[in-house]
Scaffold this active site. Sequence first.
Site, PDB file in Angstrom:
ATOM      1  N   ARG A 282      20.301 -33.186   1.580  1.00 32.51           N
ATOM      2  CA  ARG A 282      19.087 -33.515   0.832  1.00 32.51           C
ATOM      3  C   ARG A 282      19.376 -34.304  -0.442  1.00 32.51           C
ATOM      4  O   ARG A 282      18.464 -34.862  -1.036  1.00 32.51           O
ATOM      5  CB  ARG A 282      18.327 -32.239   0.474  1.00 32.51           C
ATOM      6  CG  ARG A 282      17.700 -31.558   1.674  1.00 32.51           C
ATOM      7  CD  ARG A 282      17.045 -30.242   1.320  1.00 32.51           C
ATOM      8  NE  ARG A 282      15.923 -30.420   0.423  1.00 32.51           N
ATOM      9  CZ  ARG A 282      15.515 -29.511  -0.450  1.00 32.51           C
ATOM     10  NH1 ARG A 282      16.155 -28.365  -0.569  1.00 32.51           N
ATOM     11  NH2 ARG A 282      14.474 -29.736  -1.216  1.00 32.51           N
TER      12      ARG A 282
ATOM     13  N   ARG B  65      14.779 -34.961  -6.634  1.00 34.39           N
ATOM     14  CA  ARG B  65      13.596 -34.187  -6.278  1.00 34.39           C
ATOM     15  C   ARG B  65      12.403 -34.621  -7.116  1.00 34.39           C
ATOM     16  O   ARG B  65      12.554 -35.131  -8.223  1.00 34.39           O
ATOM     17  CB  ARG B  65      13.787 -32.692  -6.549  1.00 34.39           C
ATOM     18  CG  ARG B  65      14.947 -32.032  -5.869  1.00 34.39           C
ATOM     19  CD  ARG B  65      14.663 -31.716  -4.409  1.00 34.39           C
ATOM     20  NE  ARG B  65      15.731 -30.943  -3.830  1.00 34.39           N
ATOM     21  CZ  ARG B  65      16.873 -31.448  -3.377  1.00 34.39           C
ATOM     22  NH1 ARG B  65      17.091 -32.738  -3.436  1.00 34.39           N
ATOM     23  NH2 ARG B  65      17.799 -30.667  -2.861  1.00 34.39           N
TER      24      ARG B  65
ATOM     25  N   GLU C 110       8.577 -27.990  -4.919  1.00 41.26           N
ATOM     26  CA  GLU C 110       9.597 -29.042  -4.929  1.00 41.26           C
ATOM     27  C   GLU C 110       9.564 -29.865  -3.648  1.00 41.26           C
ATOM     28  O   GLU C 110       9.196 -29.370  -2.584  1.00 41.26           O
ATOM     29  CB  GLU C 110      10.986 -28.449  -5.134  1.00 41.26           C
ATOM     30  CG  GLU C 110      11.549 -27.710  -3.949  1.00 41.26           C
ATOM     31  CD  GLU C 110      12.998 -27.325  -4.163  1.00 41.26           C
ATOM     32  OE1 GLU C 110      13.886 -28.163  -3.923  1.00 41.26           O
ATOM     33  OE2 GLU C 110      13.238 -26.169  -4.565  1.00 41.26           O
TER      34      GLU C 110
ATOM     35  N   HIS D 228      19.493 -32.974  -9.720  1.00 44.58           N
ATOM     36  CA  HIS D 228      19.320 -31.615  -9.200  1.00 44.58           C
ATOM     37  C   HIS D 228      18.977 -30.616 -10.287  1.00 44.58           C
ATOM     38  O   HIS D 228      19.685 -29.630 -10.505  1.00 44.58           O
ATOM     39  CB  HIS D 228      20.552 -31.172  -8.408  1.00 44.58           C
ATOM     40  CG  HIS D 228      20.238 -30.100  -7.412  1.00 44.58           C
ATOM     41  ND1 HIS D 228      20.536 -28.776  -7.645  1.00 44.58           N
ATOM     42  CD2 HIS D 228      19.642 -30.148  -6.206  1.00 44.58           C
ATOM     43  CE1 HIS D 228      20.148 -28.058  -6.605  1.00 44.58           C
ATOM     44  NE2 HIS D 228      19.600 -28.868  -5.719  1.00 44.58           N
TER      45      HIS D 228
END
Length: 110
Positions: free
Chosen positions: A77, A81, A66, A101
């Site tokens: 963050r 992703r 990731e 997420h």
Amino acid sequence: MLPNGAAQARESVAMPVVRLAELPPEAVKTHGLILSGGPFAYDKDGSVFGNRERLLPREKRGFYREYTVETPGARNRGARRIICGGKRPAAPEACYYTADHYASFRRIVE
């Protein structure tokens, strides 16, 4: 019963896709960093992604990694992703984008 490769191919066909050029500029940047081997902004980038949600095609542990996609204004963050899979991290077999997420994924195509 389908052979393992056929099952994986069927799963990846059902996966929604997104063109790299359609992703946010931060995701395009992260994708480029993945292909060049970094450097990455976060220590967690490049770590093993376990696919616990089972939304990506099933692979052995360690196949997926990731990477953080910067979220403007986020203090951490964020939720975005890129997950890439393959034997060599800088030459992934497939990459997936999630903006939520890990709740959903789209396979990145050129």
